[in-house]
Design a protein around this motif. Structure first.
Motif, short mmCIF file in Angstrom:
data_model
loop_
_atom_site.label_atom_id
_atom_site.label_comp_id
_atom_site.label_asym_id
_atom_site.label_seq_id
_atom_site.Cartn_x
_atom_site.Cartn_y
_atom_site.Cartn_z
N ALA A 190 32.41 1.37 -5.35
CA ALA A 190 31.60 0.32 -4.69
C ALA A 190 30.28 0.08 -5.43
CB ALA A 190 31.32 0.74 -3.25
N GLU A 241 27.55 2.50 0.39
CA GLU A 241 28.99 2.68 0.53
C GLU A 241 29.48 3.81 -0.39
OE1 GLU A 241 31.22 -0.95 -0.15
OE2 GLU A 241 33.14 0.09 0.21
N ARG A 242 28.96 3.80 -1.61
CA ARG A 242 29.32 4.89 -2.54
C ARG A 242 28.81 6.23 -2.01
NH1 ARG A 242 26.88 2.34 -6.45
NH2 ARG A 242 25.45 4.09 -6.63
N GLY A 299 35.07 3.24 -1.59
CA GLY A 299 33.74 3.81 -1.81
C GLY A 299 33.54 4.37 -3.21
N ASP A 320 27.73 -1.19 -3.83
CA ASP A 320 26.72 -0.90 -2.83
C ASP A 320 26.43 0.61 -2.78
OD1 ASP A 320 25.15 -1.61 -0.45
OD2 ASP A 320 26.62 -0.34 0.56
#
Ligand SMILES: Nc1ncnc2c1ncn2[C@@H]1O[C@H](COP(=O)(O)OP(=O)(O)OP(=O)(O)O)[C@@H](O)[C@H]1O
Ligand SMILES: O=C(O)[C@H](O)COP(=O)(O)O
Length: 403
Positions: free
Chosen positions: A126, A131-132, A123, A128
């Motif tokens: 990431a 996700e982070r 994460g 995305d």
């Protein structure tokens, strides 16, 4: 941007303060070969601890692939931080798991903990946003307040750098304030001739900044791993040297633009080559030879700028009023390939220029090769970060600290 002094004035006793540092130090096994980045964050950690905060220090180290990897553990950095602070520093063996939660819960006022490498969690880096964000939520649960002080990583839009400050009251630490203060001078009122020397191994990151620097610097000296992409773009043989093939077109365009606009883009005229990348641990002789740049053997690898290039680069630095240098000129960790880096460091000191050296390995090189770090105008902890700052880019880790 609110500063740590404002936080201290508001009072931090008993508060859990998350310090995003850059403890990405060079390691040989588990031995730290240069602790400059740890020393750089001491003022912030000390001030918070002395004011009674419960300090949670987090950082990345190297580029592990989003999962635990013992070779990239922050344990040696945590131990060194404890030695430098002169207090016991707790170490959590994960970043947001049970170890981190219990370590942070066990802190008393004024104590310091380090959590394990942020990049052991996918994460952190990431692409995305969700996700982070989910990882940033877990980091946020460890703290009440965020202090950004990892200047070397402010150019990364990563969870701990960019997403986490949005979730907590946030402040800039002393290191970020100092770094930005000095680098601002180079963007606002730079004294000319302004010379930029670039080297190192993060070739794709650093080639990209040349685009902007062409409009700002008077001379750009190219060394380190990136030099070979330039030599290749000029049609020369580069053997097994580092090559960023997908940027050959861009590099050819930089050469053309420099010619048109009168910016001096200076390339090595010779190189120190060897059959293979040297063993940095044993430091055994590496079978190195110097060759002119247009006669590089196909079975050799360029690992430093050669003796004529050293003289050339020193002459290009001699009359500078400002020099910014990022990235070693060669694989300075091995004595056979350290001369180019030494020559550039010495040229900076011999000039009358205001000199800024940026980058984890560049700053380490200066100290490891025996130069007095106080003799330079400023040693920045950020390589990519300082370059992108000088380009005029918005850096995610600085933008996130704005109110
Ligand atoms: N010709 C070369 N081939 C391969 N590696 C090289 C070459 N020249 C220098 N290097 C390596 O470059 C590394 C440093 O590069 P890097 O781009 O990380 O610089 P830096 O100053 O640490 O900047 P940053 O802080 O952005 O990482 C050194 O470990 C050095 O051995
Ligand atoms: O060494 C650096 O430049 C910083 O620690 C950032 O590391 P990164 O290039 O792996 O993001």
């Amino acid at each position: 941007m609110k500063t740590i002094d404002e936080l201290l004035a508001e009072g931090v006793t008993g508060k859990r303060v998350f310090v995003r540092a850059d403890l990405n130090v060079p390691l040989s096994g588990t031995t730290i070969t240069d602790d400059g980045r740890i020393r750089a964050v001491l003022p912030t950690v000390k001030a918070l601890a002395e004011a009674g905060a419960r300090v949670v220090v987090a950082s990345h180290l190297g580029r592990p692939k989003g999962a635990p990897d013992p070779a990239f553990s922050l344990a040696p950095a945590a131990a060194r931080l404890g030695e430098l602070l002169g207090v016991e520093v707790q170490f959590a063996t994960d970043t947001v798991g049970e170890s981190a939660a219990s370590t942070v819960a066990g802190l008393t006022d004024g104590q310091v903990a380090v959590v394990e490498n942020l990049r052991f969690n996918a994460g952190e880096t990431a692409k995305d946003d969700a996700e982070r964000g989910a990882f940033a939520d877990r980091l946020a649960a460890l703290a009440d307040v965020y202090v950004g002080d990892g200047f070397g990583a402010v150019h990364r839009g990563h969870a701990s750098v960019f997403d986490l400050p949005a979730r907590l009251p946030h402040y800039a630490g002393y290191l970020i304030a100092t770094e930005v203060g000095v680098l601002k001078k180079l963007t606002e009122d730079v004294q000319r001739p302004y010379v930029v020397a670039l080297g190192g191994a993060k070739v794709s990151d650093k080639l990209a900044v040349i685009d902007q620097l062409l409009g700002k610097a008077d001379r750009i000296l190219i060394g380190g791993g990136m030099a070979y992409t330039f030599l290749k773009a000029k049609g020369l043989e580069i053997g097994s040297s580092l090559l960023q093939e997908d940027q050959l077109g861009a590099v050819a365009e930089y050469l053309e633009r420099a010619e048109k606009t009168g910016v001096e883009l200076v390339l090595p005229v010779d190189a120190v080559v060897a059959p293979a990348f040297p063993d940095l641990k044993s430091k055994d002789p590496a079978d190195a030879t110097a060759v002119v740049a247009d006669a590089m053997p196909t079975d050799q690898m360029g690992l430093d700028i050669g003796p004529e290039s050293r003289k050339l680069y020193a002459s290009k630095i001699a009359d500078a009023a400002t020099v910014f240098w990022n990235g070693p000129m060669g694989v300075f960790e091995h004595p056979d390939f350290a001369e180019g880096t030494k020559a550039v460091a010495q040229a900076l000191l011999d000039s009358q220029a205001f000199t800024v050296v940026g980058g984890g390995d560049s700053a380490a090189a200066v100290r490891i090769l025996g130069f007095d770090e106080n003799a330079f105008g400023h040693i920045s902890t950020g390589g990519g970060a300082s370059l992108e700052y000088l380009e005029g880019k918005t850096l995610p880790g600085l933008a996130a600290l704005e109110d």
